[in-house]
Scaffold this motif. Structure first.
Motif, PDB file in Angstrom:
ATOM      1  N   LYS A 185      -6.435  65.367  -9.291  1.00 26.78           N
ATOM      2  CA  LYS A 185      -7.149  64.415  -8.449  1.00 26.78           C
ATOM      3  C   LYS A 185      -8.549  64.594  -8.625  1.00 26.78           C
ATOM      4  N   ALA A 186      -8.634  63.360  -9.126  1.00 28.42           N
ATOM      5  CA  ALA A 186     -10.491  63.741  -8.653  1.00 28.42           C
ATOM      6  C   ALA A 186     -11.218  62.717  -7.224  1.00 28.42           C
ATOM      7  N   VAL A 187     -12.300  63.173  -7.456  1.00 26.01           N
ATOM      8  CA  VAL A 187     -12.965  62.080  -6.003  1.00 26.01           C
ATOM      9  C   VAL A 187     -14.098  60.960  -7.056  1.00 26.01           C
ATOM     10  N   LEU A 188     -14.426  59.211  -6.661  1.00 28.43           N
ATOM     11  CA  LEU A 188     -14.308  58.847  -7.776  1.00 28.43           C
ATOM     12  C   LEU A 188     -15.960  58.157  -6.727  1.00 28.43           C
ATOM     13  N   ASN A 189     -17.300  58.679  -6.550  1.00 29.09           N
ATOM     14  CA  ASN A 189     -17.964  57.705  -5.444  1.00 29.09           C
ATOM     15  C   ASN A 189     -18.556  56.972  -5.839  1.00 29.09           C
ATOM     16  N   TYR A 190     -18.976  56.064  -5.397  1.00 28.90           N
ATOM     17  CA  TYR A 190     -20.301  54.494  -5.938  1.00 28.90           C
ATOM     18  C   TYR A 190     -21.491  55.293  -5.556  1.00 28.90           C
ATOM     19  N   GLU A 191     -22.436  55.431  -7.045  1.00 28.14           N
ATOM     20  CA  GLU A 191     -23.602  56.037  -6.733  1.00 28.14           C
ATOM     21  C   GLU A 191     -24.832  55.681  -5.874  1.00 28.14           C
ATOM     22  N   GLU A 192     -24.328  54.019  -5.320  1.00 29.71           N
ATOM     23  CA  GLU A 192     -25.379  53.540  -4.651  1.00 29.71           C
ATOM     24  C   GLU A 192     -24.966  54.412  -2.688  1.00 29.71           C
ATOM     25  N   ASP A 193     -23.788  53.993  -3.059  1.00 25.80           N
ATOM     26  CA  ASP A 193     -23.149  54.656  -1.654  1.00 25.80           C
ATOM     27  C   ASP A 193     -23.347  56.055  -1.151  1.00 25.80           C
ATOM     28  N   ILE A 194     -23.563  56.842  -2.346  1.00 25.20           N
ATOM     29  CA  ILE A 194     -23.827  58.933  -2.654  1.00 25.20           C
ATOM     30  C   ILE A 194     -25.168  58.576  -1.713  1.00 25.20           C
ATOM     31  N   ALA A 195     -25.912  58.131  -2.561  1.00 25.66           N
ATOM     32  CA  ALA A 195     -27.950  58.088  -2.487  1.00 25.66           C
ATOM     33  C   ALA A 195     -27.748  56.940  -0.598  1.00 25.66           C
ATOM     34  N   ILE A 220      -9.844  59.209  -2.995  1.00 25.27           N
ATOM     35  CA  ILE A 220      -9.178  60.649  -4.433  1.00 25.27           C
ATOM     36  C   ILE A 220      -8.406  59.402  -5.267  1.00 25.27           C
ATOM     37  N   ILE A 221      -8.608  60.277  -6.602  1.00 20.57           N
ATOM     38  CA  ILE A 221      -7.098  59.619  -7.960  1.00 20.57           C
ATOM     39  C   ILE A 221      -7.266  60.278  -8.877  1.00 20.57           C
ATOM     40  N   SER A 222      -6.271  60.247  -9.482  1.00 19.79           N
ATOM     41  CA  SER A 222      -6.144  61.054 -11.289  1.00 19.79           C
ATOM     42  C   SER A 222      -6.852  59.707 -11.922  1.00 19.79           C
ATOM     43  N   GLN A 223      -6.451  60.722 -13.186  1.00 19.60           N
ATOM     44  CA  GLN A 223      -6.822  59.367 -14.797  1.00 19.60           C
ATOM     45  C   GLN A 223      -6.113  58.723 -14.581  1.00 19.60           C
ATOM     46  N   LEU A 224      -4.290  58.389 -14.540  1.00 21.11           N
ATOM     47  CA  LEU A 224      -3.324  57.965 -14.607  1.00 21.11           C
ATOM     48  C   LEU A 224      -3.439  56.942 -13.678  1.00 21.11           C
ATOM     49  N   GLU A 225      -4.204  57.042 -12.722  1.00 19.02           N
ATOM     50  CA  GLU A 225      -4.019  56.194 -10.862  1.00 19.02           C
ATOM     51  C   GLU A 225      -4.498  55.110 -11.645  1.00 19.02           C
ATOM     52  N   LEU A 226      -6.565  55.606 -12.009  1.00 21.51           N
ATOM     53  CA  LEU A 226      -7.235  54.778 -12.170  1.00 21.51           C
ATOM     54  C   LEU A 226      -6.663  54.024 -13.368  1.00 21.51           C
ATOM     55  N   ILE A 227      -6.598  54.859 -14.668  1.00 23.49           N
ATOM     56  CA  ILE A 227      -5.998  53.786 -15.911  1.00 23.49           C
ATOM     57  C   ILE A 227      -4.574  52.111 -15.873  1.00 23.49           C
ATOM     58  N   SER A 228      -3.781  52.305 -14.694  1.00 26.64           N
ATOM     59  CA  SER A 228      -3.081  51.329 -13.910  1.00 26.64           C
ATOM     60  C   SER A 228      -3.549  50.833 -13.198  1.00 26.64           C
ATOM     61  N   LEU A 229      -4.364  51.004 -12.200  1.00 28.63           N
ATOM     62  CA  LEU A 229      -5.485  50.069 -11.338  1.00 28.63           C
ATOM     63  C   LEU A 229      -6.232  48.918 -12.007  1.00 28.63           C
ATOM     64  N   TRP A 230      -7.045  49.672 -13.756  1.00 24.03           N
ATOM     65  CA  TRP A 230      -7.372  49.095 -14.311  1.00 24.03           C
ATOM     66  C   TRP A 230      -6.347  48.040 -15.124  1.00 24.03           C
ATOM     67  N   GLU A 231      -5.320  48.388 -15.877  1.00 24.22           N
ATOM     68  CA  GLU A 231      -4.591  47.522 -16.159  1.00 24.22           C
ATOM     69  C   GLU A 231      -4.139  46.762 -15.002  1.00 24.22           C
ATOM     70  N   GLN A 232      -4.098  46.947 -13.542  1.00 20.50           N
ATOM     71  CA  GLN A 232      -3.377  45.759 -13.096  1.00 20.50           C
ATOM     72  C   GLN A 232      -4.395  45.138 -13.131  1.00 20.50           C
ATOM     73  N   PHE A 294     -21.742  51.994   8.147  1.00 29.94           N
ATOM     74  CA  PHE A 294     -21.710  52.312   6.905  1.00 29.94           C
ATOM     75  C   PHE A 294     -19.957  52.992   5.864  1.00 29.94           C
ATOM     76  N   GLN A 295     -19.699  52.838   5.139  1.00 33.03           N
ATOM     77  CA  GLN A 295     -18.442  52.772   4.272  1.00 33.03           C
ATOM     78  C   GLN A 295     -18.067  52.978   2.979  1.00 33.03           C
ATOM     79  N   PHE A 296     -18.030  53.630   2.201  1.00 30.31           N
ATOM     80  CA  PHE A 296     -17.953  54.024   1.176  1.00 30.31           C
ATOM     81  C   PHE A 296     -17.132  52.726   0.486  1.00 30.31           C
ATOM     82  N   SER A 297     -17.575  52.357  -0.671  1.00 32.25           N
ATOM     83  CA  SER A 297     -16.765  51.582  -1.438  1.00 32.25           C
ATOM     84  C   SER A 297     -15.582  51.962  -1.884  1.00 32.25           C
ATOM     85  N   THR A 298     -14.265  51.438  -1.869  1.00 32.38           N
ATOM     86  CA  THR A 298     -13.035  52.251  -2.682  1.00 32.38           C
ATOM     87  C   THR A 298     -13.089  51.950  -4.292  1.00 32.38           C
ATOM     88  N   ILE A 299     -11.555  52.481  -4.938  1.00 34.44           N
ATOM     89  CA  ILE A 299     -12.794  52.513  -6.054  1.00 34.44           C
ATOM     90  C   ILE A 299     -11.765  50.977  -6.532  1.00 34.44           C
TER      91      ILE A 299
END
Length: 319
Positions: A185-195, A220-232, A294-299
């Motif tokens: 699992k990793a944590v991917l946060n949109y750059e605009e939200d980080i700032a 919080i997401i894994s690579q495999l979950e990210l790929i599956s979401l992108w496929e969808q 303020f809310q972080f953008s979701t993946i």
């Protein structure tokens, strides 16, 4: 600390990858914003020149100077309330010069050093990346020893950067590389939200002398979950090509510096899952729970941005 609208913010590395987002967030939240940048020269890239013009149109005060110009540093620091460093990897230890100037100026209410990645005090990756993080740890310890009011920000992964890197949406590939099992699992946060969140915590009295970790549950997401979401989202199917952990470790051991650092970062984040390897305790501050406005953008939302108007791949190396 005074109300947010009255604080003057100075940003080092404001024309860099994450720094430009910090500058725009600071302006959008109503702060008088300063950027300390290298002097314009014949070697200055067109993109940097355009960024200077954009900043000036937003009312940003650009101070041109080098980091070894101590008196100039002290002078500009005395004009502001908050200092944020977004200097990239090669300049991490140059922050000692900023610390020295802050000590002389004696007026700064908060200093945020250039962290914005994984929580360096709580991960122990392969030596090439750990040696890099050790430089950041030295900066943290120097700030603490000097008694400078600080906030240490662990923003984890830059979301758009890593979506570009992992999914390669521009290349339209038929396969996607997966590091290790792809289940860490990793944590991917949109750059605009980080700032935006960073500017908020920099001006929040409750965040003084604290470590703030950006770990929204939906990011919080894994690579495999990210790929599956992108496929969808794309309606496509991608072959998953796994790169074994031992191959990454070998590359980290044999590639010359600094080429071995990105490999070590990939191993740390996407094979070992280091940024999710520790539980947050009662002393930790998790950023997504701090501000109701303020809310972080979701993946899911981040991937929608790529579908509608994909951000161009970052030219910066891992920061």
């Amino acid at each position: 600390m005074d109300s947010e609208a009255t604080n003057k913010i100075l940003i080092f590395g404001g024309t860099g990858y994450i720094g430009k987002y910090m500058v725009k967030a600071s302006v959008s939240l109503g702060h008088k914003t300063y950027v300390y940048a290298r002097p314009i020269s014949e070697k200055t890239s067109l993109s940097k020149l355009q960024l200077h013009k954009e900043f000036q149109s937003l009312g940003v005060i650009i101070v041109q100077g080098e980091l070894d110009e101590h008196e100039k540093l002290v002078s500009v620091i005395r004009e502001v309330d908050v200092v944020i460093s977004a200097l990239a990897y090669p300049q991490v230890l140059d922050q000692f010069k900023i610390i020295d100037a802050i000590k002389v100026a004696g007026n700064i209410k908060r200093f945020l050093p250039s962290d914005f990645g994984c929580e360096e005090d709580r991960v122990r990756p392969l030596p090439p990346f750990d040696n890099f993080l050790e430089k950041k740890r030295r900066i943290r310890r120097a700030i603490e020893a000097a008694g400078i009011p600080y906030t240490f920000v662990s923003a984890n992964c830059f979301g758009a950067y890593f979506v570009n890197f992992l999914l390669r949406p521009y290349d339209q590939p038929d396969h996607i590389l997966v590091y290790g099992s792809g289940e860490a699992k990793a944590v991917l946060n949109y750059e605009e939200d980080i700032a935006m969140c960073t500017i908020k915590v920099a001006n929040d009295p409750k965040m003084c002398n604290r470590v703030v970790i950006y770990r929204p549950q939906k990011n919080i997401i894994s690579q495999l979950e990210l790929i599956s979401l992108w496929e969808q989202k794309t309606g496509r199917t991608f072959k998953r090509v796994h790169i074994a952990e031992e191959d990454l470790v070998k590359q980290a051991e044999t590639l010359p510096h600094p080429e071995n650092i990105p490999i070590s970062i990939l191993h740390c984040i996407f094979v070992k899952g280091e940024i999710m390897s520790f539980e947050l305790d009662k002393n930790d501050i998790e950023a997504s729970k701090l501000y109701s406005d303020f809310q972080f953008s979701t993946i899911d939302q981040l991937l929608d941005i790529f579908l509608s108007d994909p951000p161009r791949p970052a030219s910066a190396a891992f920061e």
